[in-house]
Motif scaffolding. Structure first.
Motif, PDB file in Angstrom:
ATOM      1  N   ILE A 138       0.841  -1.200   0.000  1.00  0.00           N
ATOM      2  CA  ILE A 138       0.000   0.000   0.000  1.00  0.00           C
ATOM      3  C   ILE A 138       0.874   1.248   0.000  1.00  0.00           C
ATOM      4  CG2 ILE A 138      -1.615   1.360   1.405  1.00  0.00           C
ATOM      5  CD1 ILE A 138      -2.932  -1.362   2.148  1.00  0.00           C
ATOM      6  N   ALA A 139       1.889   1.260   0.847  1.00  0.00           N
ATOM      7  CA  ALA A 139       2.795   2.416   0.893  1.00  0.00           C
ATOM      8  C   ALA A 139       3.485   2.615  -0.449  1.00  0.00           C
ATOM      9  CB  ALA A 139       3.822   2.229   2.008  1.00  0.00           C
ATOM     10  N   ALA A 140       3.949   1.530  -1.057  1.00  0.00           N
ATOM     11  CA  ALA A 140       4.628   1.632  -2.350  1.00  0.00           C
ATOM     12  C   ALA A 140       3.654   2.065  -3.446  1.00  0.00           C
ATOM     13  CB  ALA A 140       5.273   0.292  -2.704  1.00  0.00           C
ATOM     14  N   GLY A 141       2.414   1.573  -3.423  1.00  0.00           N
ATOM     15  CA  GLY A 141       1.412   1.981  -4.407  1.00  0.00           C
ATOM     16  C   GLY A 141       1.091   3.462  -4.306  1.00  0.00           C
ATOM     17  N   ILE A 142       0.987   3.954  -3.079  1.00  0.00           N
ATOM     18  CA  ILE A 142       0.735   5.385  -2.875  1.00  0.00           C
ATOM     19  C   ILE A 142       1.941   6.196  -3.343  1.00  0.00           C
ATOM     20  CG2 ILE A 142       0.404   7.162  -1.101  1.00  0.00           C
ATOM     21  CD1 ILE A 142      -1.272   5.001   0.421  1.00  0.00           C
ATOM     22  N   SER A 143       3.128   5.704  -3.055  1.00  0.00           N
ATOM     23  CA  SER A 143       4.352   6.386  -3.508  1.00  0.00           C
ATOM     24  C   SER A 143       4.407   6.425  -5.034  1.00  0.00           C
ATOM     25  CB  SER A 143       5.575   5.680  -2.932  1.00  0.00           C
ATOM     26  OG  SER A 143       6.746   6.380  -3.243  1.00  0.00           O
ATOM     27  N   ALA A 144       3.975   5.344  -5.682  1.00  0.00           N
ATOM     28  CA  ALA A 144       3.937   5.317  -7.153  1.00  0.00           C
ATOM     29  C   ALA A 144       2.914   6.323  -7.680  1.00  0.00           C
ATOM     30  CB  ALA A 144       3.611   3.909  -7.649  1.00  0.00           C
ATOM     31  N   ALA A 145       1.801   6.473  -6.988  1.00  0.00           N
ATOM     32  CA  ALA A 145       0.781   7.432  -7.407  1.00  0.00           C
ATOM     33  C   ALA A 145       1.313   8.869  -7.365  1.00  0.00           C
ATOM     34  CB  ALA A 145      -0.463   7.316  -6.525  1.00  0.00           C
ATOM     35  N   HIS A 146       2.275   9.108  -6.482  1.00  0.00           N
ATOM     36  CA  HIS A 146       2.885  10.436  -6.372  1.00  0.00           C
ATOM     37  C   HIS A 146       4.129  10.572  -7.246  1.00  0.00           C
ATOM     38  CE1 HIS A 146       0.348  10.482  -2.718  1.00  0.00           C
ATOM     39  NE2 HIS A 146       0.188  11.745  -3.084  1.00  0.00           N
ATOM     40  N   GLY A 147       4.399   9.571  -8.072  1.00  0.00           N
ATOM     41  CA  GLY A 147       5.513   9.653  -9.007  1.00  0.00           C
ATOM     42  C   GLY A 147       6.873   9.320  -8.436  1.00  0.00           C
ATOM     43  N   HIS A 148       6.920   8.767  -7.218  1.00  0.00           N
ATOM     44  CA  HIS A 148       8.199   8.439  -6.593  1.00  0.00           C
ATOM     45  C   HIS A 148       8.710   7.049  -6.968  1.00  0.00           C
ATOM     46  CE1 HIS A 148       7.867  12.088  -4.254  1.00  0.00           C
ATOM     47  NE2 HIS A 148       6.670  11.703  -3.817  1.00  0.00           N
ATOM     48  N   LEU A 149       7.820   6.167  -7.343  1.00  0.00           N
ATOM     49  CA  LEU A 149       8.172   4.800  -7.737  1.00  0.00           C
ATOM     50  C   LEU A 149       7.415   4.448  -9.011  1.00  0.00           C
ATOM     51  CD1 LEU A 149       7.883   2.934  -4.298  1.00  0.00           C
ATOM     52  CD2 LEU A 149       9.996   3.559  -5.466  1.00  0.00           C
ATOM     53  N   ASP A 150       7.931   3.488  -9.734  1.00  0.00           N
ATOM     54  CA  ASP A 150       7.277   2.985 -10.932  1.00  0.00           C
ATOM     55  C   ASP A 150       6.269   1.911 -10.522  1.00  0.00           C
ATOM     56  OD1 ASP A 150       6.960   2.453 -13.827  1.00  0.00           O
ATOM     57  OD2 ASP A 150       7.943   0.541 -13.301  1.00  0.00           O
ATOM     58  N   LEU A 151       4.992   2.087 -10.867  1.00  0.00           N
ATOM     59  CA  LEU A 151       3.936   1.166 -10.453  1.00  0.00           C
ATOM     60  C   LEU A 151       4.197  -0.251 -10.947  1.00  0.00           C
ATOM     61  CD1 LEU A 151       1.236   0.657  -9.051  1.00  0.00           C
ATOM     62  CD2 LEU A 151       0.119   1.245 -11.205  1.00  0.00           C
ATOM     63  N   ALA A 152       4.607  -0.410 -12.197  1.00  0.00           N
ATOM     64  CA  ALA A 152       4.862  -1.754 -12.730  1.00  0.00           C
ATOM     65  C   ALA A 152       5.961  -2.455 -11.929  1.00  0.00           C
ATOM     66  CB  ALA A 152       5.247  -1.674 -14.206  1.00  0.00           C
ATOM     67  N   SER A 153       6.990  -1.717 -11.540  1.00  0.00           N
ATOM     68  CA  SER A 153       8.068  -2.306 -10.738  1.00  0.00           C
ATOM     69  C   SER A 153       7.574  -2.688  -9.345  1.00  0.00           C
ATOM     70  CB  SER A 153       9.239  -1.325 -10.616  1.00  0.00           C
ATOM     71  OG  SER A 153       9.787  -1.061 -11.875  1.00  0.00           O
ATOM     72  N   VAL A 154       6.750  -1.845  -8.757  1.00  0.00           N
ATOM     73  CA  VAL A 154       6.189  -2.136  -7.433  1.00  0.00           C
ATOM     74  C   VAL A 154       5.399  -3.441  -7.485  1.00  0.00           C
ATOM     75  CG1 VAL A 154       4.429  -1.375  -5.758  1.00  0.00           C
ATOM     76  CG2 VAL A 154       6.138   0.254  -6.608  1.00  0.00           C
ATOM     77  N   ILE A 155       4.541  -3.565  -8.474  1.00  0.00           N
ATOM     78  CA  ILE A 155       3.703  -4.765  -8.588  1.00  0.00           C
ATOM     79  C   ILE A 155       4.561  -5.993  -8.896  1.00  0.00           C
ATOM     80  CG2 ILE A 155       1.888  -5.865  -9.974  1.00  0.00           C
ATOM     81  CD1 ILE A 155       0.534  -3.069 -10.021  1.00  0.00           C
ATOM     82  N   ALA A 156       5.552  -5.834  -9.767  1.00  0.00           N
ATOM     83  CA  ALA A 156       6.430  -6.969 -10.099  1.00  0.00           C
ATOM     84  C   ALA A 156       7.195  -7.457  -8.869  1.00  0.00           C
ATOM     85  CB  ALA A 156       7.396  -6.573 -11.214  1.00  0.00           C
ATOM     86  N   VAL A 157       7.715  -6.538  -8.079  1.00  0.00           N
ATOM     87  CA  VAL A 157       8.468  -6.919  -6.875  1.00  0.00           C
ATOM     88  C   VAL A 157       7.539  -7.576  -5.855  1.00  0.00           C
ATOM     89  CG1 VAL A 157       9.731  -5.969  -4.887  1.00  0.00           C
ATOM     90  CG2 VAL A 157      10.317  -5.243  -7.216  1.00  0.00           C
ATOM     91  N   ALA A 158       6.344  -7.008  -5.678  1.00  0.00           N
ATOM     92  CA  ALA A 158       5.381  -7.603  -4.747  1.00  0.00           C
ATOM     93  C   ALA A 158       4.968  -8.994  -5.217  1.00  0.00           C
ATOM     94  CB  ALA A 158       4.157  -6.701  -4.613  1.00  0.00           C
ATOM     95  N   TRP A 159       4.752  -9.153  -6.521  1.00  0.00           N
ATOM     96  CA  TRP A 159       4.383 -10.460  -7.072  1.00  0.00           C
ATOM     97  C   TRP A 159       5.493 -11.473  -6.844  1.00  0.00           C
ATOM     98  CZ3 TRP A 159       4.553 -11.907 -12.891  1.00  0.00           C
ATOM     99  CH2 TRP A 159       3.978 -13.164 -13.086  1.00  0.00           C
ATOM    100  N   ALA A 160       6.731 -11.070  -7.117  1.00  0.00           N
ATOM    101  CA  ALA A 160       7.868 -11.984  -6.913  1.00  0.00           C
ATOM    102  C   ALA A 160       7.990 -12.372  -5.439  1.00  0.00           C
ATOM    103  CB  ALA A 160       9.154 -11.333  -7.410  1.00  0.00           C
ATOM    104  N   GLY A 161       7.845 -11.389  -4.553  1.00  0.00           N
ATOM    105  CA  GLY A 161       7.938 -11.687  -3.124  1.00  0.00           C
ATOM    106  C   GLY A 161       6.824 -12.598  -2.647  1.00  0.00           C
ATOM    107  N   ALA A 162       5.595 -12.322  -3.081  1.00  0.00           N
ATOM    108  CA  ALA A 162       4.459 -13.146  -2.671  1.00  0.00           C
ATOM    109  C   ALA A 162       4.569 -14.561  -3.243  1.00  0.00           C
ATOM    110  CB  ALA A 162       3.148 -12.503  -3.103  1.00  0.00           C
ATOM    111  N   THR A 163       5.047 -14.672  -4.477  1.00  0.00           N
ATOM    112  CA  THR A 163       5.227 -15.995  -5.087  1.00  0.00           C
ATOM    113  C   THR A 163       6.282 -16.788  -4.324  1.00  0.00           C
ATOM    114  OG1 THR A 163       4.566 -15.156  -7.253  1.00  0.00           O
ATOM    115  CG2 THR A 163       5.815 -17.207  -7.228  1.00  0.00           C
ATOM    116  N   THR A 164       7.402 -16.139  -4.024  1.00  0.00           N
ATOM    117  CA  THR A 164       8.483 -16.798  -3.278  1.00  0.00           C
ATOM    118  C   THR A 164       8.012 -17.206  -1.891  1.00  0.00           C
ATOM    119  OG1 THR A 164      10.109 -15.495  -4.505  1.00  0.00           O
ATOM    120  CG2 THR A 164      10.861 -16.528  -2.465  1.00  0.00           C
ATOM    121  N   GLY A 165       7.317 -16.305  -1.217  1.00  0.00           N
ATOM    122  CA  GLY A 165       6.789 -16.619   0.112  1.00  0.00           C
ATOM    123  C   GLY A 165       5.792 -17.755   0.084  1.00  0.00           C
TER     124      GLY A 165
END
Length: 173
Positions: free
Chosen positions: A22-49
């Motif tokens: 949620i924090a990363a998604g909000i940060s992406a909405a403000h232009g601080h992070l790339d949304l696609a990268s946020v989702i990709a990293v979260a997906w990789a982490g959730a898949t690994t977990g």
């Protein structure tokens, strides 16, 4: 941060992955992070977990639950019911339960891995896009909607992402 939190949440600890996403998604909405990268990293982490949790369930969970002790007969009955549920509804069961339970019920890796990847993607998209589009109130919306609402929102997020990717690929072609 998002990868490890997502991995921990998917393996067994609810909460940290969702908060970080949620924090990363909000940060992406403000232009601080790339949304696609946020989702990709979260997906990789959730898949690994999810895989880590499944391995824990396969290696030790069933033995622990079938060991002699209090309520042994009840535990065996519940495991037999769970086995039937996973055999019949395996991929859906992965969406509805923690990954270590799939391991306890000896869900084959060939069925678990794709279901886990899809479940992790639906989670990353629903929470990540929700935080990006709606903001922090996404947690209230998902809590009010319950599991069915979260699954519906996740499915709609996957569909929306697919449409966006399809449009991009056809514009450049």
């Amino acid at each position: 941060g998002v990868f490890l939190a997502s991995m921990a949440s998917s393996a067994a600890l609810p909460g940290p992955g969702e908060a970080a996403l949620i924090a990363a998604g909000i940060s992406a909405a403000h232009g601080h992070l790339d949304l696609a990268s946020v989702i990709a990293v979260a997906w990789a982490g959730a898949t690994t977990g999810g895989v880590a949790g499944w391995i824990v369930g396969v290696k030790g969970g069933r033995g622990l639950l079938t060991a002699a002790g209090p309520l042994h007969h009840l535990r065996l009955t519940l495991i037999a019911r769970g086995d039937r549920f996973y055999e019949r509804y395996g991929p859906l069961a992965v969406l509805l339960t923690p990954s270590w339970i799939a391991g306890i019920h000896d869900m084959r890796w060939s069925r678990f891995l794709p279901a886990n990847a899809i479940s992790a993607l639906a989670w990353a998209l629903s929470i990540g896009l929700g935080a990006y589009l709606i903001g922090p109130s996404i947690t209230d919306i998902l809590a009010d909607a319950g599991l069915a609402g979260e699954l519906l929102f996740g499915a709609l997020s996957v569909l929306a992402a697919g449409v966006m990717l399809w449009r991009r690929s056809h514009k450049s072609a």
